[in-house]
Enzyme design. Structure first.
Site, PDB file in Angstrom:
ATOM      1  N   LYS A 141     121.680  38.424   9.291  1.00  0.00           N
ATOM      2  CA  LYS A 141     120.937  39.677   9.335  1.00  0.00           C
ATOM      3  C   LYS A 141     120.990  40.375   7.980  1.00  0.00           C
ATOM      4  O   LYS A 141     121.965  40.251   7.240  1.00  0.00           O
ATOM      5  CB  LYS A 141     121.556  40.572  10.424  1.00  0.00           C
ATOM      6  CG  LYS A 141     120.880  41.906  10.661  1.00  0.00           C
ATOM      7  CD  LYS A 141     121.594  42.622  11.806  1.00  0.00           C
ATOM      8  CE  LYS A 141     121.060  44.013  12.052  1.00  0.00           C
ATOM      9  NZ  LYS A 141     121.781  44.670  13.170  1.00  0.00           N
ATOM     10  N   SER A 198     123.193  46.262  19.291  1.00  0.00           N
ATOM     11  CA  SER A 198     122.196  45.625  18.423  1.00  0.00           C
ATOM     12  C   SER A 198     122.238  44.111  18.395  1.00  0.00           C
ATOM     13  O   SER A 198     121.343  43.488  17.829  1.00  0.00           O
ATOM     14  CB  SER A 198     122.335  46.167  16.993  1.00  0.00           C
ATOM     15  OG  SER A 198     121.861  47.482  16.921  1.00  0.00           O
ATOM     16  N   SER A 221     119.041  46.256  16.681  1.00  0.00           N
ATOM     17  CA  SER A 221     118.462  46.103  15.356  1.00  0.00           C
ATOM     18  C   SER A 221     118.493  44.675  14.824  1.00  0.00           C
ATOM     19  O   SER A 221     117.929  44.385  13.768  1.00  0.00           O
ATOM     20  CB  SER A 221     119.209  47.012  14.381  1.00  0.00           C
ATOM     21  OG  SER A 221     120.587  46.657  14.293  1.00  0.00           O
TER      22      SER A 221
END
Length: 478
Positions: A82, A180, A156
């Site tokens: 990420k 997330s 996220s």
């Protein structure tokens, strides 16, 4: 040799096995991954940046090492991380616009990935500073759900979730500060593990988002998620949270025993209604029935959350402010981010210290349920994945209310710092994935992983895949 088209569909553990046995090359795996990333660039939009040339060079080196007989857990396997995680030579944009300088060194989790032999093919999209359960923003556009391109994969860690669900990579790292990892895993039919705080390093940070945020894996199977977790587990010498080692992969092969499971429907108090979508209730009920059929005792119960949100808000906004203050041009940030930053500055003193000090009492209050039960089962979200653009143009207060209504279940476990695993629970009548979370007390990852693996053997969720990844010229489903 495995065909070029088929290698991208193999899971993490299977890719690693075929590499060890000489049935496939790292170059073929990495090239297949890069081809799929490029083919979905304008449809899924899962990646913020791609290391095509460097990844192919690393794959060639991995093939040389494999040929020389070297053995590492992930040698030559392509993975993604990420874009809140430092990769040397790439900017850590974390969903933001602006001229962000490249990181000088790998974060500890990436260093451990490389030490295990993995090839990092790129960095996946995240919403701005990881604040929302969607992965959209003016800096990179919208990341789309492989199951239905009109819907978000969540956030996220939405880019990581979309990449794994679509078979662009066999597994990816995400981060979880309020759900997330678990929310996008639920909304893309994946296994997502939020480890115990301190299990996986957050270096170069010491206490990420005031202890709320941890790094963890997203994968299609429990064994793959466990393998990635084992590869990245361990603290950096400078971090304050240090835990004894676990063996998640061994746990995934072990029977969990007969467990007492608390089915908790009611979320903590959030000051906004959070009605449970009937298709989510139906899916989680079916999963609870599976647990009972497997021999576990399943009873409805209610954790005593108290006003745990009073501890979450100061910590979350202080974490946002700490990131935003490092941005070279704060004027480029979303107005909602700037508002959260101001709140974080206001609450960063006495309120923040009080929030951190309450954690021990919260452990005792919520943890009291574990005297009667071994695991808590809840929906991961109250709603299926929203449509792309749902949150566009919303003011901060409306965004927060809409977000809290859709995702009221995950964030308390970030306040507590305890482990949780999302497992696929099924699909809505419209074909959208939803999930359930298995929650444990501190140090409970191995039990959660064992139980998730048993459920996976029973429900075989990995057999369900989204439509084949589309090329840029292919029509997009409605």
């Amino acid at each position: 040799m495995t065909t070029h088209a088929a290698v991208a569909d193999l899971g993490l553990a299977e890719q690693a096995r075929q590499l060890r046995e000489g049935l496939v090359t790292s170059t073929a795996l990495v090239r297949a991954s890069l081809d799929r990333i490029e083919a979905t660039r304008t449809t899924l939009n899962a990646f913020r940046c791609v290391r095509a040339e460097a990844a192919l060079a690393e794959a060639a080196e991995a093939d040389r090492r494999l040929g020389a007989g070297e053995a590492l857990p992930l040698l030559g396997v392509p993975v993604a991380v990420k874009d809140d995680t430092d990769v040397a030579g790439l900017p850590t944009r974390f969903g933001c616009a602006g001229d962000i300088p490249p990181a000088e060194a790998d974060g500890e989790a990436v260093r451990r990935l490389r030490a295990a032999g993995a090839v990092v093919v790129g960095k996946t999209n995240s919403c701005e500073l990881g604040q929302w359960p969607f992965t959209e923003g003016p800096a990179f556009g919208a990341t789309r759900n492989p199951w239905n391109h009109g819907h978000t994969p969540g956030g996220s860690s939405g880019g990581s979730a979309a990449a794994v669900a679509a078979g662009l990579v066999p597994a990816a790292l995400g981060s979880d500060g309020a759900g997330s990892i678990r929310i996008p895993s639920a909304w893309t039919h994946l296994v997502g593990i939020k480890p115990q705080r301190g299990r996986v390093a957050v270096h170069p940070y010491d206490d990420c988002f005031e202890g709320l945020t941890v790094n963890g894996p997203l994968a299609r199977t429990v064994a793959d998620a466990a393998l990635l977790l084992d590869a990245v587990s361990g603290a950096h010498p400078g971090e304050r949270f240090r835990l004894p080692a676990i063996d998640a992969s061994a746990a995934a092969r072990r029977e969990p025993g007969r467990l007492r499971v608390a089915l908790a429907w009611r979320p903590p108090f959030t000051a906004t209604p959070a009605p449970l979508h009937p298709d989510v209730r139906r899916a989680v009920t079916a999963l609870a029935e599976s647990l009972a059929r497997l021999g576990h005792t399943v009873e409805e119960a209610r954790p005593r959350y108290g006003l745990i949100g009073l501890s979450f808000l100061p910590r979350a906004t202080a974490g946002i402010a700490a990131y935003a203050d490092r941005h070279p041009d704060p004027g480029l940030l979303d107005p909602r981010t700037r508002g959260a930053t101001r709140t974080g500055h206001r609450l960063g003193g006495r309120a923040l210290r009080a929030a951190r000090a309450r954690e021990a009492r919260q452990h005792r209050r919520v943890g009291a349920l574990f005297t009667a039960y071994d695991v808590i089962l809840t929906p991961t979200t109250a709603a299926p994945p929203p449509r792309i653009g749902t949150f566009d143009g919303m003011p901060a207060w409306r965004t927060d209310l809409t977000m809290a209504a859709a995702c009221p279940y995950a964030w308390p476990w970030n306040v507590l710092g305890w482990p949780a695993v999302n497992v696929p629970a099924g699909f809505t009548r419209d074909g959208l994935p939803v999930g359930a979370q298995l929650l444990g007390p501190g140090g409970g990852e191995e039990r959660l992983v064992s139980l998730a693996a048993q459920l996976e053997d029973d429900r075989r969720w990995y057999e369900h895949r989204p439509p084949v990844a589309l090329s840029p010229a292919s029509p997009r489903p409605s």
